[in-house]
Motif scaffolding. Structure first.
Motif, PDB file in Angstrom:
ATOM      1  N   ARG A 274       0.826  -1.206   0.000  1.00  0.00           N
ATOM      2  CA  ARG A 274       0.000   0.000   0.000  1.00  0.00           C
ATOM      3  C   ARG A 274       0.858   1.252   0.000  1.00  0.00           C
ATOM      4  NH1 ARG A 274      -2.108   3.655   3.381  1.00  0.00           N
ATOM      5  NH2 ARG A 274      -0.932   2.788   5.137  1.00  0.00           N
ATOM      6  N   ARG A 275       1.929   1.244   0.798  1.00  0.00           N
ATOM      7  CA  ARG A 275       2.814   2.406   0.861  1.00  0.00           C
ATOM      8  C   ARG A 275       3.552   2.602  -0.473  1.00  0.00           C
ATOM      9  NH1 ARG A 275       5.640   2.118   6.881  1.00  0.00           N
ATOM     10  NH2 ARG A 275       3.689   2.294   8.063  1.00  0.00           N
ATOM     11  N   LYS A 276       3.978   1.451  -1.083  1.00  0.00           N
ATOM     12  CA  LYS A 276       4.668   1.534  -2.376  1.00  0.00           C
ATOM     13  C   LYS A 276       3.755   2.152  -3.426  1.00  0.00           C
ATOM     14  CE  LYS A 276       6.806  -1.337  -5.928  1.00  0.00           C
ATOM     15  NZ  LYS A 276       7.127  -2.729  -6.365  1.00  0.00           N
ATOM     16  N   GLU A 280       4.465   5.543  -5.601  1.00  0.00           N
ATOM     17  CA  GLU A 280       4.480   5.539  -7.068  1.00  0.00           C
ATOM     18  C   GLU A 280       3.470   6.525  -7.636  1.00  0.00           C
ATOM     19  OE1 GLU A 280       3.805   1.513  -8.110  1.00  0.00           O
ATOM     20  OE2 GLU A 280       5.907   0.894  -7.836  1.00  0.00           O
ATOM     21  N   ASN A 281       2.301   6.565  -7.062  1.00  0.00           N
ATOM     22  CA  ASN A 281       1.281   7.495  -7.538  1.00  0.00           C
ATOM     23  C   ASN A 281       1.717   8.939  -7.346  1.00  0.00           C
ATOM     24  OD1 ASN A 281      -0.380   5.413  -8.357  1.00  0.00           O
ATOM     25  ND2 ASN A 281      -1.494   5.355  -6.393  1.00  0.00           N
ATOM     26  N   GLU A 282       2.361   9.179  -6.226  1.00  0.00           N
ATOM     27  CA  GLU A 282       2.817  10.540  -5.948  1.00  0.00           C
ATOM     28  C   GLU A 282       3.918  10.948  -6.919  1.00  0.00           C
ATOM     29  OE1 GLU A 282       2.716  14.176  -4.008  1.00  0.00           O
ATOM     30  OE2 GLU A 282       1.354  12.449  -3.943  1.00  0.00           O
ATOM     31  N   ARG A 285       2.447  11.771 -10.249  1.00  0.00           N
ATOM     32  CA  ARG A 285       1.787  13.079 -10.207  1.00  0.00           C
ATOM     33  C   ARG A 285       2.781  14.204 -10.344  1.00  0.00           C
ATOM     34  NH1 ARG A 285       0.748  17.042  -6.850  1.00  0.00           N
ATOM     35  NH2 ARG A 285       1.937  16.043  -5.186  1.00  0.00           N
ATOM     36  N   ILE A 286       3.935  14.034  -9.669  1.00  0.00           N
ATOM     37  CA  ILE A 286       4.969  15.084  -9.729  1.00  0.00           C
ATOM     38  C   ILE A 286       5.531  15.198 -11.146  1.00  0.00           C
ATOM     39  CG2 ILE A 286       7.271  15.704  -8.913  1.00  0.00           C
ATOM     40  CD1 ILE A 286       6.487  14.449  -6.204  1.00  0.00           C
ATOM     41  N   ARG A 287       5.785  14.043 -11.768  1.00  0.00           N
ATOM     42  CA  ARG A 287       6.349  14.061 -13.122  1.00  0.00           C
ATOM     43  C   ARG A 287       5.360  14.665 -14.118  1.00  0.00           C
ATOM     44  NH1 ARG A 287       8.961   8.606 -15.084  1.00  0.00           N
ATOM     45  NH2 ARG A 287       9.405  10.047 -16.813  1.00  0.00           N
ATOM     46  N   GLY A 288       4.113  14.505 -13.895  1.00  0.00           N
ATOM     47  CA  GLY A 288       3.116  15.055 -14.808  1.00  0.00           C
ATOM     48  C   GLY A 288       3.028  16.571 -14.742  1.00  0.00           C
TER      49      GLY A 288
END
Length: 308
Positions: A274-276, A280-282, A285-288
């Motif tokens: 869950r933490r991974k 990854e989602n965060e 989001r930053i790269r986008g």
């Protein structure tokens, strides 16, 4: 009385009569009575003549009023203690012959004590005392199941209405006295004693035991026998089954421990996953949201100009 004793009494009577005196004789070994029965407290006047001027009294130590007063040929019931009215009397046909023995009917526990037989004639007084001991034979013995005590059963033996209190024992079939609790004594309102004693019987003991009441004052022994069936005892675990039960318990404990460890590990793995996923989602989001930056040569810091 023995021949010598009678001869002495007769001689004393003759000498006393010659001097105008008299004697009152009571046996020195005392008397024994049982509760509910009758007792005769012997007393003899010597010489064997009771004149109309003589007053006979029976008194009990501790009582203010006399047990019996005999004067002018009849009992003085007004002077008599209320506890002995209609219970204490002389032998009317024997009184004039010097027999002034006292009969007590329906003996009570409270009748025990010291009694004095006396005769008064004018200023002359003669008296003699004796002890009355009261005995009471109790009721039949009762045995009942008290309950379970570990792997055994507890029995209680009871009997009531004794005086003095007897000894009570539990005895097995081979004559051995069983280990048991202390004998308990309880006195009722009439002064009589109730007795009881408990015992715990194990399965390996004999199936026939008895409760014995020993009353040494009258050399009397009573008993009650009880037979115990194996079905009464609590169900136990056989010796061969104990190691098996222990092994099964250990296996169950180990199995539960493994399950608990697996559950705990699965929860930990799921938490890491869950933490991974969050990281990854965060990151996505930053790269986008990347922004292109162009530095102004004239205003940029010299450190950043080195790379241009």
């Amino acid at each position: 009385m023995g021949v010598v004793h009678c001869a002495v009494l007769l001689l004393n009577g003759i000498l006393s009569s010659a001097h105008g005196e008299f004697l009152v004789i009571v046996p020195g070994d005392g008397f024994v009575a049982t509760v509910g029965g009758d007792v005769v407290l012997e007393c003899q006047l010597v010489p064997h003549i009771l004149t109309s001027d003589m007053v006979v009294q029976w008194r009990k130590t501790g009582l203010i009023s006399p047990v019996l007063v005999y004067r002018h040929g009849h009992n003085d019931t007004l002077a008599q203690h209320q506890d002995y009215r209609a219970r204490a009397e002389l032998f009317k046909d024997e009184v004039t012959k010097g027999n002034i023995s006292l009969r007590i009917k329906n003996v009570r526990r409270s009748d025990e004590g010291e009694y004095t037989c006396s005769v008064t004639e004018g200023t002359e007084y003669e008296g003699s005392a004796a002890q009355l001991q009261v005995r009471a034979l109790g009721s039949l013995i009762r045995i009942r199941l008290q309950g379970y005590q570990g792997d055994g059963i507890q029995l209680v033996c009871k009997s009531s209405g004794w005086y003095p209190g007897p000894e009570m024992l539990w005895i097995c079939e081979d004559g051995q006295v069983l280990p048991q609790a202390e004998t308990m004594y309880h006195e009722d309102t009439e002064g009589l004693v109730n007795v009881e004693r408990n015992v715990t019987v194990m399965r390996q003991s004999t199936n026939k035991i008895k409760c014995v009441v020993q009353y040494r004052w009258l050399n009397i022994e009573r008993e009650a026998i009880v037979k115990i069936s194996d079905d009464i005892f609590p169900a136990g675990v056989p010796d061969w089954a104990l190691p098996l039960v222990l092994t099964i318990c250990l296996l169950i404990a180990a199995y539960v421990a493994v399950i608990y460890w697996n559950v705990k590990q699965n929860r930990r793995i799921k938490e890491l996953e869950r933490r991974k996923s969050i990281v990854e989602n965060e990151w996505k989001r930053i790269r986008g949201h990347q922004v292109s930056v162009t530095l102004d040569v004239e205003t940029a810091h010299p450190q950043y100009l080195m790379g241009i």
